[in-house]
Design a protein around this motif. Sequence first.
Motif, PDB file in Angstrom:
ATOM      1  N   ARG A 142       0.843  -1.218   0.000  1.00  0.00           N
ATOM      2  CA  ARG A 142       0.000   0.000   0.000  1.00  0.00           C
ATOM      3  C   ARG A 142       0.867   1.252   0.000  1.00  0.00           C
ATOM      4  NH1 ARG A 142      -3.517  -0.076   5.110  1.00  0.00           N
ATOM      5  NH2 ARG A 142      -4.160   1.969   4.309  1.00  0.00           N
ATOM      6  N   ALA A 143       1.986   1.202   0.712  1.00  0.00           N
ATOM      7  CA  ALA A 143       2.856   2.372   0.866  1.00  0.00           C
ATOM      8  C   ALA A 143       3.833   2.539  -0.294  1.00  0.00           C
ATOM      9  CB  ALA A 143       3.636   2.255   2.173  1.00  0.00           C
ATOM     10  N   SER A 144       3.861   1.574  -1.203  1.00  0.00           N
ATOM     11  CA  SER A 144       4.844   1.609  -2.296  1.00  0.00           C
ATOM     12  C   SER A 144       4.421   2.606  -3.369  1.00  0.00           C
ATOM     13  CB  SER A 144       4.979   0.218  -2.917  1.00  0.00           C
ATOM     14  OG  SER A 144       3.834  -0.055  -3.723  1.00  0.00           O
ATOM     15  N   PHE A 145       5.335   2.843  -4.305  1.00  0.00           N
ATOM     16  CA  PHE A 145       5.042   3.720  -5.446  1.00  0.00           C
ATOM     17  C   PHE A 145       4.596   2.917  -6.670  1.00  0.00           C
ATOM     18  CE2 PHE A 145       8.239   6.665  -3.245  1.00  0.00           C
ATOM     19  CZ  PHE A 145       7.229   7.403  -2.629  1.00  0.00           C
ATOM     20  N   LEU A 146       4.173   1.681  -6.463  1.00  0.00           N
ATOM     21  CA  LEU A 146       3.603   0.882  -7.554  1.00  0.00           C
ATOM     22  C   LEU A 146       2.264   1.468  -7.978  1.00  0.00           C
ATOM     23  CD1 LEU A 146       4.313  -2.631  -6.048  1.00  0.00           C
ATOM     24  CD2 LEU A 146       5.215  -1.803  -8.248  1.00  0.00           C
ATOM     25  N   ASP A 147       1.835   1.165  -9.220  1.00  0.00           N
ATOM     26  CA  ASP A 147       0.491   1.588  -9.619  1.00  0.00           C
ATOM     27  C   ASP A 147      -0.551   0.645  -8.988  1.00  0.00           C
ATOM     28  OD1 ASP A 147       0.388  -0.696 -11.217  1.00  0.00           O
ATOM     29  OD2 ASP A 147       0.985   0.388 -13.031  1.00  0.00           O
ATOM     30  N   GLU A 148      -1.805   1.067  -9.050  1.00  0.00           N
ATOM     31  CA  GLU A 148      -2.848   0.333  -8.319  1.00  0.00           C
ATOM     32  C   GLU A 148      -2.996  -1.117  -8.777  1.00  0.00           C
ATOM     33  OE1 GLU A 148      -4.142   1.272  -5.496  1.00  0.00           O
ATOM     34  OE2 GLU A 148      -3.042   3.155  -5.631  1.00  0.00           O
ATOM     35  N   PRO A 149      -2.984  -1.413 -10.094  1.00  0.00           N
ATOM     36  CA  PRO A 149      -3.098  -2.830 -10.495  1.00  0.00           C
ATOM     37  C   PRO A 149      -1.946  -3.688  -9.956  1.00  0.00           C
ATOM     38  CG  PRO A 149      -3.478  -1.373 -12.379  1.00  0.00           C
ATOM     39  CD  PRO A 149      -3.010  -0.508 -11.259  1.00  0.00           C
ATOM     40  N   ALA A 150      -0.748  -3.141  -9.943  1.00  0.00           N
ATOM     41  CA  ALA A 150       0.395  -3.912  -9.428  1.00  0.00           C
ATOM     42  C   ALA A 150       0.247  -4.131  -7.921  1.00  0.00           C
ATOM     43  CB  ALA A 150       1.703  -3.187  -9.736  1.00  0.00           C
ATOM     44  N   LYS A 151      -0.192  -3.091  -7.205  1.00  0.00           N
ATOM     45  CA  LYS A 151      -0.432  -3.259  -5.757  1.00  0.00           C
ATOM     46  C   LYS A 151      -1.455  -4.359  -5.520  1.00  0.00           C
ATOM     47  CE  LYS A 151       0.376   1.500  -4.245  1.00  0.00           C
ATOM     48  NZ  LYS A 151      -0.154   2.665  -3.530  1.00  0.00           N
ATOM     49  N   ALA A 152      -2.552  -4.309  -6.296  1.00  0.00           N
ATOM     50  CA  ALA A 152      -3.633  -5.287  -6.102  1.00  0.00           C
ATOM     51  C   ALA A 152      -3.124  -6.704  -6.345  1.00  0.00           C
ATOM     52  CB  ALA A 152      -4.808  -4.961  -7.032  1.00  0.00           C
ATOM     53  N   ALA A 153      -2.273  -6.869  -7.347  1.00  0.00           N
ATOM     54  CA  ALA A 153      -1.752  -8.208  -7.656  1.00  0.00           C
ATOM     55  C   ALA A 153      -0.898  -8.720  -6.499  1.00  0.00           C
ATOM     56  CB  ALA A 153      -0.944  -8.165  -8.948  1.00  0.00           C
ATOM     57  N   TYR A 154      -0.058  -7.860  -5.929  1.00  0.00           N
ATOM     58  CA  TYR A 154       0.776  -8.283  -4.805  1.00  0.00           C
ATOM     59  C   TYR A 154      -0.080  -8.558  -3.561  1.00  0.00           C
ATOM     60  CZ  TYR A 154       5.259  -7.337  -7.128  1.00  0.00           C
ATOM     61  OH  TYR A 154       6.354  -7.376  -7.951  1.00  0.00           O
ATOM     62  N   LEU A 155      -1.128  -7.746  -3.357  1.00  0.00           N
ATOM     63  CA  LEU A 155      -1.992  -7.978  -2.181  1.00  0.00           C
ATOM     64  C   LEU A 155      -2.706  -9.321  -2.292  1.00  0.00           C
ATOM     65  CD1 LEU A 155      -3.388  -4.357  -1.653  1.00  0.00           C
ATOM     66  CD2 LEU A 155      -1.731  -5.562  -0.234  1.00  0.00           C
ATOM     67  N   ARG A 156      -3.038  -9.707  -3.514  1.00  0.00           N
ATOM     68  CA  ARG A 156      -3.661 -11.044  -3.697  1.00  0.00           C
ATOM     69  C   ARG A 156      -2.661 -12.142  -3.350  1.00  0.00           C
ATOM     70  NH1 ARG A 156      -6.158  -8.537  -8.127  1.00  0.00           N
ATOM     71  NH2 ARG A 156      -4.578  -9.287  -9.579  1.00  0.00           N
ATOM     72  N   GLU A 157      -1.386 -11.907  -3.633  1.00  0.00           N
ATOM     73  CA  GLU A 157      -0.365 -12.908  -3.262  1.00  0.00           C
ATOM     74  C   GLU A 157      -0.308 -13.078  -1.745  1.00  0.00           C
ATOM     75  OE1 GLU A 157       3.680 -13.001  -4.697  1.00  0.00           O
ATOM     76  OE2 GLU A 157       3.059 -12.047  -6.575  1.00  0.00           O
ATOM     77  N   ILE A 158      -0.462 -11.972  -1.026  1.00  0.00           N
ATOM     78  CA  ILE A 158      -0.446 -12.070   0.444  1.00  0.00           C
ATOM     79  C   ILE A 158      -1.664 -12.849   0.922  1.00  0.00           C
ATOM     80  CG2 ILE A 158      -0.576 -10.756   2.593  1.00  0.00           C
ATOM     81  CD1 ILE A 158       1.046  -8.560   1.163  1.00  0.00           C
ATOM     82  N   ASP A 159      -2.832 -12.570   0.321  1.00  0.00           N
ATOM     83  CA  ASP A 159      -4.044 -13.303   0.722  1.00  0.00           C
ATOM     84  C   ASP A 159      -3.851 -14.806   0.505  1.00  0.00           C
ATOM     85  OD1 ASP A 159      -5.244 -10.940   1.368  1.00  0.00           O
ATOM     86  OD2 ASP A 159      -6.287 -10.715  -0.553  1.00  0.00           O
ATOM     87  N   ALA A 160      -3.136 -15.147  -0.557  1.00  0.00           N
ATOM     88  CA  ALA A 160      -2.946 -16.568  -0.892  1.00  0.00           C
ATOM     89  C   ALA A 160      -1.832 -17.217  -0.081  1.00  0.00           C
ATOM     90  CB  ALA A 160      -2.653 -16.702  -2.391  1.00  0.00           C
ATOM     91  N   HIS A 161      -1.065 -16.393   0.630  1.00  0.00           N
ATOM     92  CA  HIS A 161       0.127 -16.911   1.328  1.00  0.00           C
ATOM     93  C   HIS A 161      -0.279 -17.790   2.504  1.00  0.00           C
ATOM     94  CE1 HIS A 161       4.218 -16.950   2.882  1.00  0.00           C
ATOM     95  NE2 HIS A 161       3.764 -16.545   4.051  1.00  0.00           N
TER      96      HIS A 161
END
Length: 326
Positions: free
Chosen positions: A307-326
Motif C-alpha cells: 500500500r505504501a509503495s510507489f507501484l500503480d494500483e493494479p500492481a499493488k492489487a496483484a501483490y496484495l492477492r499474493e499475500i491473501d494466498a500466502h
Amino acid sequence: MRPIPTAELHLHIEGTLEPELAFALAERNGIRLPYADQDELRAAYSFSDLQSFLDLYYALMAVLRTEDDFADLADAYLARAREQGVRHAEIFFDPQAHTSRGVPIGTVINGLARALDAAPEKHGITTRLIMCFLRDESPESAVATFESARPHLDRITAVGLDSAEVGNPPSAFREVYALAREAGLKCVAHAGEEGPPSYVWEALDVLGVDRVDHGVRSLEDAALVARLVADQVPLTVCPLSNVRLRVIDRLEDHPLRLMLDAGLLVTVNSDDPAYFGGYLHDNMVAVTDALGLDEETVRTLARNSFRASFLDEPAKAAYLREIDAH
Ligand code: HPA
Ligand code: ZN
C-alpha cells in the motif's frame, strides 16, 4: 515462519555491501582496506549511534568504483532479498558519496540500473530507484546533484534525504525538493530517527514528502501522530537498525506495535542489512518474536508495504492477492 511477500521501501544499496563482496571488489580495483580480513571488518560493526555507523559506511564505499561494481552490489542484494520474501524493492542510493570520490553519477546509475533491469526475470523482484541527498552536505550540493542527474531522471522514481540527521533539518532542502516535484518525482525523507518530531513536521509541510523514513520519534508528539494517521502517511520502520544504532535500547521495547495500534501506516524494512544483522525477513522474525506479533499483524505489515509503495494500483492489487494466498 515462512517469508511473506513484502515490498522493501527503506534499503540503502550501499548498506548491503557485505564484507565478502567488499574484499572481492577491493581486490578487483587494487584498493587496500584497513582491515586484515572479513572477520576483522565485521568486528568493527559495533555502533554507538548513527554517526559511528556512517563513518564506516562511507569508508567502505571506497571499493565501489565501476559500473560492474554497482551492478554486482545490487544483484547480490536482490538475490538475498528474494530469499527473504521481497517481491518489490524501492532502493536508495547516495550519489554524493560516490561523486565526491570521483565516480561519475552516470556510472552509479547505469550500474545499478543494469542489475535492476534484470531483476524481474532473474530474481522475481520489481524495483524503483530513490536518489538520496546527504543532509550533512549543503543544500547547494543537493541542487547541483539533482541537476547532474537530469539526464537519468527516467530511471528515478523519487528523491530522499539521509545521513547525519541531528542539526540538519529537512527545511534546508526545500529548493531541491521543489525541483524534484516539478520534475514529477515522488518525495521521501529520513526524519525522526535521531532527530526530533519537528523534523517530521518539516518533512511533511516544507518538503511535502509522500513517506517518512524511520519516523519512530513521531510518537513523542500526539498532534503529529494524529496528522500521520489522518493522512495515512507511511512510515518505513527499521527495527534491527534502530537497535544497532541505539535509537531503541532493546527490540522488546520497540514501539512498532504501539505505532500499529495508533493507526499509523507502518512498514518493516532492513535499512543497511549488511551492517545491522539482517535482511527483511530477519527483521520480520525478530520483531515477531520480540513483540509477540500474531500472524494477522505480520500480514498487515506485508499489506502495508505494498500500500505504501510507489507501484500503480493494479500492481499493488496483484501483490496484495499474493499475500491473501500466502
Ligand atoms: N539514517 C540516515 N542515513 C543513513 C542511514 C540511516 O539509517 N543508513 C544509511 N544512511
Ligand atoms: Zn535509512
